[in-house]
Scaffold this active site. Structure first.
Site, mmCIF file in Angstrom:
data_model
loop_
_atom_site.group_PDB
_atom_site.id
_atom_site.type_symbol
_atom_site.label_atom_id
_atom_site.label_comp_id
_atom_site.label_asym_id
_atom_site.label_seq_id
_atom_site.Cartn_x
_atom_site.Cartn_y
_atom_site.Cartn_z
ATOM 1 C CD GLU A 194 7.468 -11.370 -14.171
ATOM 2 O OE1 GLU A 194 6.524 -11.956 -14.982
ATOM 3 O OE2 GLU A 194 8.115 -12.239 -13.007
ATOM 4 C CG HIS A 238 -9.608 -1.640 3.832
ATOM 5 N ND1 HIS A 238 -9.209 -1.758 2.513
ATOM 6 C CD2 HIS A 238 -9.041 -0.596 4.192
ATOM 7 C CE1 HIS A 238 -8.843 -0.560 2.117
ATOM 8 N NE2 HIS A 238 -8.835 0.069 3.130
ATOM 9 C CG ASP A 239 -12.303 1.603 3.204
ATOM 10 O OD1 ASP A 239 -12.095 1.670 4.392
ATOM 11 O OD2 ASP A 239 -11.521 2.366 2.249
ATOM 12 C CG ASP A 249 -5.216 4.931 0.759
ATOM 13 O OD1 ASP A 249 -6.251 4.020 0.996
ATOM 14 O OD2 ASP A 249 -5.358 5.896 1.627
ATOM 15 C CG ASP A 260 -2.277 0.330 1.128
ATOM 16 O OD1 ASP A 260 -2.474 1.535 0.548
ATOM 17 O OD2 ASP A 260 -3.286 -0.317 1.366
HETATM 18 C C1 LIG Z 1 -10.487 6.583 0.188
HETATM 19 C C2 LIG Z 1 -9.740 6.570 1.615
HETATM 20 O O1 LIG Z 1 -10.501 7.170 2.395
HETATM 21 N N1 LIG Z 1 -8.591 6.204 1.776
HETATM 22 C C3 LIG Z 1 -7.885 6.102 3.046
HETATM 23 C C4 LIG Z 1 -7.100 7.536 3.069
HETATM 24 O O2 LIG Z 1 -6.605 7.574 4.280
HETATM 25 C C5 LIG Z 1 -7.744 7.347 5.161
HETATM 26 C C6 LIG Z 1 -7.059 7.879 6.552
HETATM 27 O O3 LIG Z 1 -5.862 7.562 6.985
HETATM 28 C C7 LIG Z 1 -8.071 5.915 5.276
HETATM 29 O O4 LIG Z 1 -9.118 5.879 6.258
HETATM 30 C C8 LIG Z 1 -8.911 5.617 4.000
HETATM 31 O O5 LIG Z 1 -9.227 4.526 3.979
#
Ligand SMILES: CC(=O)N[C@H]1CO[C@H](CO)[C@@H](O)[C@@H]1O
Ligand SMILES: *[C@@H]1O[C@H](CO)[C@@H](O)[C@H](O)[C@H]1NC(C)=O
Ligand SMILES: *[C@@H]1O[C@H](CO)[C@@H](O)[C@H](O)[C@H]1NC(C)=O
Ligand SMILES: *[C@@H]1O[C@H](CO)[C@@H](O)[C@H](O)[C@H]1NC(C)=O
Ligand SMILES: *[C@@H]1O[C@H](CO)[C@@H](O)[C@H](O)[C@H]1NC(C)=O
Ligand SMILES: *[C@@H]1O[C@H](CO)[C@@H](O)[C@H](O)[C@H]1NC(C)=O
Ligand SMILES: *[C@@H]1O[C@H](CO)[C@@H](O)[C@H](O)[C@H]1NC(C)=O
Ligand SMILES: *[C@@H]1O[C@H](CO)[C@@H](O)[C@H](O)[C@H]1NC(C)=O
Ligand SMILES: *[C@@H]1O[C@H](CO)[C@@H](O)[C@H](O)[C@H]1NC(C)=O
Ligand SMILES: *[C@@H]1O[C@H](CO)[C@@H](O)[C@H](O)[C@H]1NC(C)=O
Length: 584
Positions: A296, A368-369, A233, A127
């Protein structure tokens, strides 16, 4: 002739006139690079496997379970953040982008993880969280006291009316995603800093070329370690509009409380054009790295819940390349438990209609969200959805646990860990928390589902683990989500699924079907009745399907078995049944 027979005759005639729509013509280059037809498996390190009994998953735990990925047929994994972090936001608040958090292990453990994974034929993606740092990060400490060179690493602004300290207010109305003002006052500078997330996560100032370079260097550090790419992210939120104007009320602001993020329309803090340009620059970094060091392709996958037009720009602009692929979240955001077959077909078509030529599609069901697939779309439909995303053209993404149909766990307010929910009011917790989809992997029927030997795990293990775990599902002869998943990952290696075209049709309100076809190879048809009643359909819209078809794979609750022969013109599909068949 009875009325029933007439109806059947008429229905058959009507069906023979319908022809399934070709929505993807196949690609002869679909598999010329490792990532183009891979299933990426998302590991949430906190919840995968705990090796040291502290109740929290770790790198050695992951190493000890890599064989599970091999067993499942997985060849690439991405790990949610493992970097040094005070853990205010489950590791998304990073205090050192170049180091591993001791909670998860050491740099040596990561080296070993990468080596063992590579020996097992598994690529490792990390990540990359560039939207902000932790307030514990040295850069923020240096910026806070205006150490020379670091003054503008973060977004600092004077308060509104700063000449009137008795009337000081934040620079504007911008809000944190976790609710309330996105500005935090620091007396040391008599200024506010901007944070899209918690106050402990100051946003980096990407308008500062030094910050841009620092973050490129971070990518190189991990590339040197041997990682195979990055998942980037929160792409929506890198840049803010330079004018710092107030954001307007959301169209549906009345549905929200004034301190809630959705109260405003975020036209100045999300989806600024500079975000996309940044992706292009990072692509240049990984491509140049490969040119110089060989090996690669290192892939970039981007995360953003933006509109389709913006998402498609992630791929590149025709002149320069961007992400290898931006996650396709539309299967998550635009389907519901009661979506019809046509609703789902629209979601699939939308991606192909917008996909720039020469690029690869992808399908994400969970992360995870978001609530787990089995909870959101029905555990009875879990196999059908796994089959759907694995058999469509392109890349599929599996969130850990989906291969065994894990459901959301139960977590109380007291046990909660997600700052998005825990910093808000208690009465909103059930609605806003992401803890439910983050509970530990259910390995077996022993204590803590075999996840940990600790007395207390960081989030509680789901009480369902005694009836739903990998060990039970792996037993010989049982029909299980896991066995379906294993068979699926084998099946999708067939040339037809890699290179073939896609013809799709709704055969009934809740029955979706598609074929994958490739000259000189077997045709396969996938039929999924996501509805809750049994119904009889005809595969006649698919011209390449013969009178009788042979079952290749069926969902775990289906009464059909591989090898069964079925009539394609009168195919009775039980509620929630999904099957793959091929013409005889
Ligand atoms: C899309 C999103 O919210 N991504 C991450 C960005 O950072 C925050 C705060 O650390 C995360 O909670 C999110 O998943
Ligand atoms: C597929 O190819 C046919 C024939 O070349 C073409 O007419 C059709 O528009 C293509 N469809 C798609 C979705 O690309
Ligand atoms: C600023 O903060 C850094 C990090 O805490 C510290 O090392 C440095 O001495 C401070 N500088 C001044 C001028 O206070
Ligand atoms: C700014 O401060 C002045 C007094 O110094 C006051 O008259 C004015 O209303 C303030 N404006 C806002 C928006 O607070
Ligand atoms: C694509 O992006 C690059 C880099 O930002 C830019 O130089 C170029 O003009 C863009 N091309 C098009 C067609 O927009
Ligand atoms: C069956 O599905 C329909 C549509 O999704 C839904 O409205 C209905 O409540 C379901 N019935 C049962 C018994 O689940
Ligand atoms: C499978 O079918 C059985 C019997 O009808 C039912 O009890 C069970 O809930 C079903 N399981 C799933 C995952 O659909
Ligand atoms: C776990 O709980 C038992 C019984 O309460 C206690 O004796 C033991 O010390 C605990 N172990 C740890 C590691 O906390
Ligand atoms: C299947 O398709 C591939 C790719 O088009 C082709 O190379 C192969 O020869 C085909 N297989 C058969 C049995 O024709
Ligand atoms: C299809 O199966 C039925 C029933 O087994 C059989 O009577 C029929 O001859 C088969 N048709 C073909 C074309 O094989």
């Amino acid at each position: 002739m009875s009325v029933l027979k007439l109806v059947i005759l008429f229905t058959c005639l009507l069906h023979s006139l319908i022809e399934a729509e070709v929505i993807y013509n196949g690609s002869s280059t679909a598999n010329d690079d490792w990532w183009k037809h891979t299933v990426f498996y998302q590991i949430y390190p906190r919840s995968f496997k705990d090796s040291d009994g502290d109740g929290l998953g770790d790198l050695n735990g992951i190493i000890s379970k890599l064989q599970h990925l091999v067993d499942a047929g997985i060849t690439a994994t991405w790990l949610s953040p493992i970097f040094k972090s005070p853990g205010v936001d489950a590791g998304y608040d990073i205090s050192d982008f170049r180091d591993i958090d001791e909670k998860f292990g050491t740099m040596n453990d990561l080296d070993r993880l990468i080596n063992v994974a590579h020996e097992l034929g598994i690529k490792v993606i990390l990540d990359f969280v560039p939207n902000h740092t932790s307030d514990q990060h040295l850069w923020f400490q240096l910026s806070k006291n205006k150490t020379k060179g670091y003054e503008d690493y973060f977004i600092w602004k004077k308060g509104y009316n700063s000449t009137a300290p008795w009337h000081k207010t934040p620079p504007n109305n911008w809000m944190s995603r976790f609710g309330s003002s996105a500005w935090e006052y620091v007396a040391e500078r008599d200024e506010y800093y901007f944070h899209q997330y918690t106050t402990a996560q100051p946003d980096l100032n990407f308008r500062n070329p030094k910050v841009v370079q620092e973050m490129k260097n971070v990518l190189t550090v991990w590339l040197d370690k041997g990682v195979d790419g990055f998942r980037i992210d929160a792409v929506r939120a890198f840049f803010e509009h330079p004018d710092f104007k107030d954001e307007p009320l959301a169209d549906d602001y009345e549905n929200y409380k004034p301190y809630e993020y959705n109260y405003l329309k975020h036209i100045y803090t999300t989806d600024q054009p500079e975000n996309i340009e940044m992706i292009y620059q990072w692509r240049e970094v990984v491509d140049n790295y490969q040119k110089q060091n060989g090996g690669e392709t290192r892939v970039l996958m981007t995360e953003a819940y933006s509109g389709i037009n913006i998402i498609m720009q992630h791929y590149g602009n025709g002149t320069v390349e961007g992400a290898h692929f931006p996650f396709n979240f539309f299967v998550i955001t635009e389907t519901r438990y009661d979506s019809t077959a046509n609703d789902i077909i629209s979601v699939i078509k939308k991606w192909f209609q917008n996909l720039p030529s020469g690029h690869v599609a992808n399908w994400v069901l969970g992360n995870h969200d978001r609530d787990r697939v089995a909870t959101r779309l029905g555990v009875e439909n879990a196999d059908g959805y796994n089959m759907l995303v694995a058999l469509l053209p392109g890349i599929a993404v599996t969130y850990y646990g989906e291969e065994i149909g894990m459901e959301n766990g139960a977590v109380t307010w007291e046990e909660g860990q997600d700052p998005k929910a825990c910093t808000g009011p208690k009465e909103d917790y059930l609605r806003t928390t992401r803890d439910f989809e983050r509970t530990p992997f259910q390995w077996d029927s022993t204590v803590n589902a075999g996840f940990s030997t600790a007395n207390k795990t960081w989030l509680p293990v789901s009480s369902q683990y005694k009836t739903n775990n990998l060990e039970l599902q792996s037993k010989d002869g049982v029909k299980s989500h896991f066995h379906v998943y294993q068979a699926l990952l084998k099946l999708r290696k067939e040339d037809t699924f890699v290179f073939g075209n896609l013809n799709i049709e709704a055969l009934d309100t809740y029955v979706l079907a598609f074929t994958r076809e490739l000259v000189g190879n077997d045709t396969y048809a996938f039929i999924f009745n996501k509805g809750n009643y049994s119904t009889t359909v005809s595969l006649s819209p698919f011209k390449s399907v013969t009178e009788n078809v042979t079952v290749v794979l069926s969902s775990s609750n289906s009464t059909r078995n591989a090898g069964d022969i079925l009539p394609s013109g009168r195919l009775t599909m039980d509620a929630h049944e999904a099957i793959v068949v091929k013409p005889q």
